[in-house]
Write a protein that holds these residues in place. Structure first.
Motif, mmCIF file in Angstrom:
data_model
loop_
_atom_site.group_PDB
_atom_site.id
_atom_site.type_symbol
_atom_site.label_atom_id
_atom_site.label_comp_id
_atom_site.label_asym_id
_atom_site.label_seq_id
_atom_site.Cartn_x
_atom_site.Cartn_y
_atom_site.Cartn_z
ATOM 1 N N SER A 157 -33.991 9.457 33.936
ATOM 2 C CA SER A 157 -33.765 9.624 32.487
ATOM 3 C C SER A 157 -35.028 10.037 31.741
ATOM 4 O O SER A 157 -34.942 10.509 30.601
ATOM 5 C CB SER A 157 -33.185 8.335 31.886
ATOM 6 O OG SER A 157 -31.967 8.041 32.518
ATOM 7 N N GLY A 158 -36.187 9.869 32.363
ATOM 8 C CA GLY A 158 -37.424 10.322 31.728
ATOM 9 C C GLY A 158 -38.072 11.466 32.476
ATOM 10 O O GLY A 158 -39.198 11.849 32.176
ATOM 11 N N ARG A 159 -37.364 11.995 33.459
ATOM 12 C CA ARG A 159 -37.969 13.017 34.330
ATOM 13 C C ARG A 159 -36.986 14.158 34.546
ATOM 14 O O ARG A 159 -36.757 14.576 35.666
ATOM 15 C CB ARG A 159 -38.292 12.404 35.697
ATOM 16 C CG ARG A 159 -39.348 11.319 35.678
ATOM 17 C CD ARG A 159 -39.369 10.617 37.011
ATOM 18 N NE ARG A 159 -40.517 9.745 37.162
ATOM 19 C CZ ARG A 159 -41.702 10.118 37.628
ATOM 20 N NH1 ARG A 159 -41.897 11.367 38.003
ATOM 21 N NH2 ARG A 159 -42.682 9.256 37.726
ATOM 22 N N LEU A 206 -37.185 11.406 26.444
ATOM 23 C CA LEU A 206 -37.841 10.126 26.102
ATOM 24 C C LEU A 206 -37.518 9.694 24.675
ATOM 25 O O LEU A 206 -37.395 8.501 24.389
ATOM 26 C CB LEU A 206 -39.361 10.263 26.251
ATOM 27 C CG LEU A 206 -39.876 10.142 27.671
ATOM 28 C CD1 LEU A 206 -41.353 10.477 27.735
ATOM 29 C CD2 LEU A 206 -39.642 8.725 28.199
ATOM 30 N N MET A 241 -34.135 8.132 24.790
ATOM 31 C CA MET A 241 -34.211 6.813 25.428
ATOM 32 C C MET A 241 -34.783 5.770 24.467
ATOM 33 O O MET A 241 -34.304 4.643 24.394
ATOM 34 C CB MET A 241 -35.075 6.888 26.694
ATOM 35 C CG MET A 241 -34.471 7.710 27.808
ATOM 36 S SD MET A 241 -32.924 7.021 28.379
ATOM 37 C CE MET A 241 -33.505 5.529 29.163
ATOM 38 N N ALA A 266 -37.501 4.480 31.029
ATOM 39 C CA ALA A 266 -37.313 5.862 31.496
ATOM 40 C C ALA A 266 -38.302 6.264 32.591
ATOM 41 O O ALA A 266 -38.833 7.366 32.595
ATOM 42 C CB ALA A 266 -37.402 6.833 30.314
#
Ligand code: FAD
Length: 412
Positions: A55-57, A161, A164, A51
């Motif tokens: 997808s992590g931001r 997160l 994910m 991520a």
């Protein structure tokens, strides 16, 4: 996070190779595994950590689905995606806050757009309520609106997160190879060339986010498209900030794919302001220019492409100059806080001191139309499928989006 297979060796052949272990790549790999229990599935990611990109931001908002034009993929997938992601979180023990959301009007001229959103919601089968000023005060006493607002009860928030990590664990548990620190470097016929050698791929799914278009081009697709990265900055509320019961969004610009700077509840009980929609100088230009790290992952080719693409867009739609200046001003923290203060009482500069992790949208420009691509896209043939323009709300849509991607791949 470095997965256990980061040190494992790469298979020499696989039935499916998925490029990108973002939320789209992992969800596609899980869907392939569900339908083909005995197939070999390899997911490649260039980063050492899960991520590391969109997808992590992101904001972590599970969207309801009332923004999107009736016949769009976004409209078809968002309501289903919202329900599916709620189920996924329940099954995998991921915390999710059912906080709801208000879309507030800053003047009476915005009521027409709110009416349009009500019509879209009805078409898309999404619950959305028209609420008067008294009800707005009851839902979130801090919210400001002129006349009336919209309330979406099915909008939620989660920690991306955590989703994910749950997806990565599900993938590893079902025998999918998730190979971090293994960039796709090129292709040679059906062979995928990586930093750890080549893998002969039965079928390739390209879900590489910001890099997806460059990879699609290597397979002969995406010729009429250009990636135009837009950066989203966030300011995080400190401990002194008053609490927020639900997300508060402005009325969106009808012909832009961005929703405007909003106040978002965070799953830990805090809140944040953002994201902005500033043209990014190059694809992975996350660090602020003012720091030495500002030039990390710099690419002169991407800089020229970004400048050219933005100029092309502004020449085609001169009305966007005003939008561009307004967004640029929000790089100044005081201006960003002022934009949020128009939506709610008690938004004070001193409560928002720290920048959050910025995100960059893999937004595409259609070179023939000279305009931004508004919907998800795919291109491909019998050997590869390229998931393009997977911008917001792709995180929300991801489970039915993966079903759709695998349907298309199987049909080929
Ligand atoms: C600021 C911002 C806010 C957002 N807010 C929301 C929201 O609230 N709700 C919502 O639903 N959506 C939101 N989104 C959209 C959402 O985050 C994205 O649509 C989604 O994360 C896209 O996932 P992805 O897997 O396509 O891309 P990514 O997460 O970018 O994953 C792509 C992966 O491909 C890898 N990769 C790239 N090149 C290679 C290569 N050569 N070899 C191997 N791997 C490679 C990258 O390392 C990366 O891990 C937001 C996005 C942004 C930027």
């Amino acid at each position: 996070m470095v997965g256990p297979q980061d040190v494992a060796s790469l298979r020499r052949s696989a039935d499916f190779v998925v490029v990108g272990a973002g939320v789209v790549g992992l969800a596609c790999a899980l869907e392939l595994r569900r339908r083909h229990p005995h197939a070999t599935v390899v997911v490649l990611d260039k980063e050492r950590r899960l991520a590391a990109h969109a997808s992590g931001r992101n904001s972590g908002v599970v969207h309801a689905g009332f923004y999107y034009a009736r016949d769009s993929m976004k409209a078809r997938l968002c309501r289903r995606g919202n329900l599916a992601l709620h189920r996924f979180c329940e099954e995998h023990g991921v915390a999710l806050e059912r906080c709801g959301k208000l879309v507030v009007a800053q003047d009476e001229r915005e009521h027409a757009t709110l009416d349009d959103l009500l019509v879209r919601a009805a078409h898309n089968g999404v619950p959305l309520e028209k609420v008067g000023e008294d009800d707005v005060r009851r839902i979130e006493p801090r919210a400001k609106t002129v006349g009336w607002a919209l309330y979406s009860p099915s909008t939620s928030v989660l920690d991306p997160l955590a989703v994910m990590t749950a997806m990565q664990q599900a993938a590893l548990a079902s025998g999918i190879d998730v190979m971090l620190a293994t960039p796709w470097r090129g292709r040679d016929g059906s062979r995928v060339i990586t930093s750890r050698g080549a893998v002969d791929a039965g079928f390739v799914i390209n879900a590489a986010g910001l890099q997806a278009l460059a990879i699609a081009r290597a397979y002969g697709f995406g010729r009429d498209l250009q990636v135009l990265p837009f950066k989203g900055l966030y300011l995080l509320a400190g401990r002194t900030a008053p609490p927020l019961a639900c997300h508060i969004y402005p009325v969106p610009e009808p012909d832009m794919p961005f929703l405007g700077v909003h106040l978002t509840v965070t799953p830990n009980g805090g809140s944040k302001i953002g994201p902005t929609a500033l043209p990014a100088a190059w694809l992975e230009s996350y660090a602020p220019f003012a720091s030495l790290r500002g030039l990390s992952r710099f690419s002169a080719r991407e800089l020229v492409s970004s400048l050219g693409g933005n100029l092309r867009l502004l020449l085609r739609r001169p009305s966007l100059w005003r939008y561009a200046f307004r967004e640029a001003a929000k790089m100044v923290p005081g201006r960003l806080v002022a934009a949020a203060a128009a939506l709610a009482h008690g938004v004070r500069r001193e409560d928002f001191r720290d920048w959050g992790r910025p995100g960059i949208r893999a937004q595409l420009l259609d070179l023939r139309a000279g305009d931004l691509v508004m919907d998800f896209r795919h291109e491909g043939d019998e050997r590869s499928l390229h998931v393009l323009n997977a911008v917001s709300p792709a995180f929300t849509c991801v489970l039915p989006l993966a079903e759709w991607v695998v349907d298309v791949a199987e049909a080929r």
